[in-house]
Design an enzyme around this catalytic site. Sequence first.
Site, PDB file in Angstrom:
ATOM      1  N   VAL A 155       7.623 -12.603  18.192  1.00 21.58           N
ATOM      2  CA  VAL A 155       8.642 -13.172  19.082  1.00 21.58           C
ATOM      3  C   VAL A 155       9.849 -13.573  18.238  1.00 21.58           C
ATOM      4  CG1 VAL A 155       9.195 -15.010  20.729  1.00 21.58           C
ATOM      5  CG2 VAL A 155       6.892 -14.045  20.697  1.00 21.58           C
ATOM      6  N   GLU A 212      14.279   0.848  24.858  1.00 22.10           N
ATOM      7  CA  GLU A 212      13.294   1.924  24.849  1.00 22.10           C
ATOM      8  C   GLU A 212      13.901   3.153  25.526  1.00 22.10           C
ATOM      9  OE1 GLU A 212      10.228   1.649  23.562  1.00 22.10           O
ATOM     10  OE2 GLU A 212      10.650  -0.411  22.971  1.00 22.10           O
ATOM     11  N   ASP A 223       8.483  -6.625  28.613  1.00 24.71           N
ATOM     12  CA  ASP A 223       8.589  -7.087  27.225  1.00 24.71           C
ATOM     13  C   ASP A 223       8.683  -8.619  27.195  1.00 24.71           C
ATOM     14  OD1 ASP A 223       9.345  -6.601  24.232  1.00 24.71           O
ATOM     15  OD2 ASP A 223      10.942  -7.879  25.010  1.00 24.71           O
ATOM     16  N   LYS A 227       6.040 -11.389  25.553  1.00 23.02           N
ATOM     17  CA  LYS A 227       6.436 -12.471  24.636  1.00 23.02           C
ATOM     18  C   LYS A 227       6.052 -13.834  25.212  1.00 23.02           C
ATOM     19  CE  LYS A 227      10.048  -9.882  22.345  1.00 23.02           C
ATOM     20  NZ  LYS A 227      11.361  -9.279  22.519  1.00 23.02           N
TER      21      LYS A 227
END
Length: 343
Positions: A155, A212, A223, A227
Amino acid sequence: VNIIKLCLVGFGNASKEFSRILIEKGEWLKANLDYDIRVTGICTNSKGSLINHQGIDLKTALREISDNGKFSQESPDLVNLNTVNTIRASKADVMVELSNLSIKDGQPAITHIETAFDCNMHVITANKGPIAWDYNRLLSISKQNNLKFFHETTVMDGAPVFNLVKYTLPGCKILGFKGILNTTTNFILEKMENGHDYDESIKEAQSRGFAEADPSLDIDGWDAAAKTAALSNVLMDAKISPFDVERTGISNIKLQDVLEARNQNKKIKLVSEAYISNGRVITKVYPCYFNIGDVFSTVDMTSSLLSISTDLMGEISIIEKNPEIQQTAYGIYSDLLNLLRDM
Ligand SMILES: NC(=O)c1ccc[n+]([C@@H]2O[C@H](COP(=O)([O-])OP(=O)(O)OC[C@H]3O[C@@H](n4cnc5c(N)ncnc54)[C@H](OP(=O)(O)O)[C@@H]3O)[C@@H](O)[C@H]2O)c1
């Protein structure tokens, strides 16, 4: 001099930059900390895998990948083994997990980590999958075997997030957190504020290399959810997976919404949040309006912010300003130094 052997799983952007740091700092580590760091194994998915128990020549490995996109077929270090068997054969002291994130289950990185523990190796991971999906179980295996398990880079790259709590807030209970943790969505929303449309903004994020190829992982909040799960598992003992995070991405946010917010002196940001309610850790990812001037509104482009609420130290925040790949590699290097200190 103590020789410490590493096995690198993955030799992509993060791993190559970490290797450059090892080359640059090798002499300093020997002279100042009495450690001779050698990489005895490198695994990739498609570029070949290497083993050399005396230490792989990292400069040559980097040059081969840069010149030919794969390791030389003539290299005496080239092995025809899958990743799990390369990890075993590397006889390393530390396995560094730097393969691609699988958002849906954290595999095969979880298997790589189990393999490393089985071989009595310490583990450093920059891959957040295992922390988001299986942190408690992996941590307990590491403890049973008296092995270290580090994950600072998962992170906010090298910014000390987990270490901030672990090393500098002893005795504080973490009551919750709120952060802007996904670079791609933050970048896209910022571009939209300047009048660029959604598709154009995604294309620019991709061409600059941080989104991406399939941007839905970022846009739909996966994502950020991974996290959020990783942070709440480590800091709040939440025992959750990314699927447990209530998740709204930014795909429904139109250029019009962003421009209207700007007219009202507000900004829209994708937020990751956790708090305790009725003894349970509640986790959310959602787009949120912030007044201009609020510290959250100042987190621009690829920067990120995490604000942690504690029982004894109130609220404490950390901001990472527009990181590059070196900040990722530093996170891995800082884990290595902490591991050496703790060993
Ligand atoms: N880049 C960042 O700034 C950053 C920041 C924080 C965390 N991370 C995390 O760090 C990890 C690496 O990121 P990256 O940017 O370096 O990715 P990357 O450039 O795509 O590199 C990934 C590497 O993993 C290898 N790989 C994939 N599956 C594998 C397998 N089963 N066994 C062995 N190797 C395998 C790939 O092999 P091939 O080369 O053959 O494809 C490639 O070398 C990811 O989990 C990412 O989420 C990255």
